[in-house]
Design a protein around this motif. Sequence first.
Motif, PDB file in Angstrom:
ATOM      1  N   PHE A   1      27.284  56.104  22.945  1.00  0.00           N
ATOM      2  CA  PHE A   1      28.217  55.230  22.241  1.00  0.00           C
ATOM      3  C   PHE A   1      29.469  55.987  21.797  1.00  0.00           C
ATOM      4  O   PHE A   1      29.436  57.203  21.640  1.00  0.00           O
ATOM      5  N   GLU A   2      30.544  55.251  21.580  1.00  0.00           N
ATOM      6  CA  GLU A   2      31.815  55.857  21.187  1.00  0.00           C
ATOM      7  C   GLU A   2      31.787  56.269  19.714  1.00  0.00           C
ATOM      8  O   GLU A   2      30.888  55.902  18.958  1.00  0.00           O
ATOM      9  N   ALA A   3      32.818  57.005  19.297  1.00  0.00           N
ATOM     10  CA  ALA A   3      32.900  57.583  17.953  1.00  0.00           C
ATOM     11  C   ALA A   3      33.071  56.522  16.871  1.00  0.00           C
ATOM     12  O   ALA A   3      33.760  55.528  17.058  1.00  0.00           O
ATOM     13  N   GLU A   4      32.462  56.775  15.739  1.00  0.00           N
ATOM     14  CA  GLU A   4      32.726  56.026  14.521  1.00  0.00           C
ATOM     15  C   GLU A   4      34.044  56.567  13.959  1.00  0.00           C
ATOM     16  O   GLU A   4      34.416  57.708  14.246  1.00  0.00           O
ATOM     17  N   GLU A   5      34.706  55.792  13.154  1.00  0.00           N
ATOM     18  CA  GLU A   5      35.967  56.254  12.554  1.00  0.00           C
ATOM     19  C   GLU A   5      35.704  57.481  11.672  1.00  0.00           C
ATOM     20  O   GLU A   5      36.364  58.503  11.794  1.00  0.00           O
ATOM     21  N   MET A   6      34.701  57.356  10.773  1.00  0.00           N
ATOM     22  CA  MET A   6      34.426  58.451   9.847  1.00  0.00           C
ATOM     23  C   MET A   6      33.003  58.346   9.305  1.00  0.00           C
ATOM     24  O   MET A   6      32.538  57.255   8.997  1.00  0.00           O
ATOM     25  N   ILE A   7      32.341  59.496   9.205  1.00  0.00           N
ATOM     26  CA  ILE A   7      31.046  59.570   8.528  1.00  0.00           C
ATOM     27  C   ILE A   7      31.364  59.939   7.086  1.00  0.00           C
ATOM     28  O   ILE A   7      31.976  60.984   6.814  1.00  0.00           O
ATOM     29  N   ALA A   8      30.982  59.078   6.159  1.00  0.00           N
ATOM     30  CA  ALA A   8      31.414  59.209   4.765  1.00  0.00           C
ATOM     31  C   ALA A   8      30.761  60.372   4.016  1.00  0.00           C
ATOM     32  O   ALA A   8      31.391  60.977   3.148  1.00  0.00           O
ATOM     33  N   ASP A   9      29.522  60.692   4.333  1.00  0.00           N
ATOM     34  CA  ASP A   9      28.806  61.691   3.530  1.00  0.00           C
ATOM     35  C   ASP A   9      28.499  62.958   4.319  1.00  0.00           C
ATOM     36  O   ASP A   9      27.347  63.329   4.522  1.00  0.00           O
ATOM     37  N   VAL A  10      29.551  63.627   4.754  1.00  0.00           N
ATOM     38  CA  VAL A  10      29.411  64.892   5.482  1.00  0.00           C
ATOM     39  C   VAL A  10      29.150  66.005   4.465  1.00  0.00           C
ATOM     40  O   VAL A  10      29.776  66.050   3.415  1.00  0.00           O
ATOM     41  N   PHE A  11      28.206  66.896   4.791  1.00  0.00           N
ATOM     42  CA  PHE A  11      27.880  68.015   3.908  1.00  0.00           C
ATOM     43  C   PHE A  11      28.563  69.287   4.398  1.00  0.00           C
ATOM     44  O   PHE A  11      28.895  69.402   5.566  1.00  0.00           O
ATOM     45  N   GLU A  12      28.702  70.237   3.507  1.00  0.00           N
ATOM     46  CA  GLU A  12      29.323  71.518   3.864  1.00  0.00           C
ATOM     47  C   GLU A  12      28.520  72.253   4.940  1.00  0.00           C
ATOM     48  O   GLU A  12      29.077  72.929   5.792  1.00  0.00           O
ATOM     49  N   ALA A  13      27.197  72.093   4.913  1.00  0.00           N
ATOM     50  CA  ALA A  13      26.335  72.782   5.886  1.00  0.00           C
ATOM     51  C   ALA A  13      26.341  72.117   7.256  1.00  0.00           C
ATOM     52  O   ALA A  13      25.824  72.671   8.217  1.00  0.00           O
ATOM     53  N   ASP A  14      26.911  70.926   7.360  1.00  0.00           N
ATOM     54  CA  ASP A  14      26.972  70.234   8.652  1.00  0.00           C
ATOM     55  C   ASP A  14      27.921  70.989   9.581  1.00  0.00           C
ATOM     56  O   ASP A  14      29.061  71.263   9.217  1.00  0.00           O
ATOM     57  N   VAL A  15      27.442  71.314  10.759  1.00  0.00           N
ATOM     58  CA  VAL A  15      28.249  72.052  11.729  1.00  0.00           C
ATOM     59  C   VAL A  15      28.932  71.054  12.658  1.00  0.00           C
ATOM     60  O   VAL A  15      28.278  70.200  13.246  1.00  0.00           O
ATOM     61  N   LYS A  16      30.254  71.175  12.757  1.00  0.00           N
ATOM     62  CA  LYS A  16      31.027  70.248  13.591  1.00  0.00           C
ATOM     63  C   LYS A  16      30.861  70.552  15.074  1.00  0.00           C
ATOM     64  O   LYS A  16      30.611  71.679  15.472  1.00  0.00           O
TER      65      LYS A  16
END
Length: 187
Positions: free
Chosen positions: A159-174
Motif C-alpha cells: 500500500f502507498e504511504a500515509e501522510e504522517m504517523i502521529a506517534d513516532v518514537f525517538e527509537a524508531d529507525v527511519k
Amino acid sequence: MKKSELRPKYKALRKQLSENEIEEMSLAVANKLLALPIWEKTYFHIFLPITEHHEVNTEFILHLLSGKDKEIIISKSDFETRNMTHFLLTDSTKIKKNEYNIPEPVDGIEVPSHKIEVVFVPLLAFDKKGHRVGYGKGFYDKFLSECKPETIKIGLSFFEAEEMIADVFEADVKLDYCLTPEKIYEF
C-alpha cells in the motif's frame, strides 16, 4: 493516524488480498528494486514472509539477490530478549516456522549486524517521512539500531504511504526507501 489505529487498518486491508494479488504485487515490488542504487553492496538481510499475515512474498527478491551472487542473510527471533540472530542463507540452511508462524533458520553461519549493508524491512504501514509501523514488538528497531548508520533500510509494502504517523518514537529507525507495487519512495 496513530500506530494503534494503523495496525488494524492495514492488517484488515492485507487480509482482503487474494493469493493471486499478493503474488502479482510482490513481483511488482521486486521489480522496483532493480532501480535502486544498492547493487554494489554484498550483504543483504531479508525477511521470510509470514504467509498467514499476507506479507509481501520476498521469494522474488531472493531470486534477484541469488542471481546477482549476493550474500543473503535471514534471522531468528528471540521473543524473550527481543533480539534477532542473523544467519547466512545457504543451500544447507534448514528453515522452520516458529510458534508465531515466522519462517526462521534452525542454525547456520552467524553474521554480525555491522556486516549487513542492506536490510529489507517488513511493515504494516509507513508515512511520507520514512517512518514505519510494524507489529509493535520492536525487533526491527532494535536490529536496525545495531547496524552501521550507512546501512540501507528498504521497506516493502503493498500500500502507498500515509501522510504522517502521529506517534513516532525517538527509537524508531527511519527507512531510506519504501517500495510499493506502484512507486519507489525515497526518504
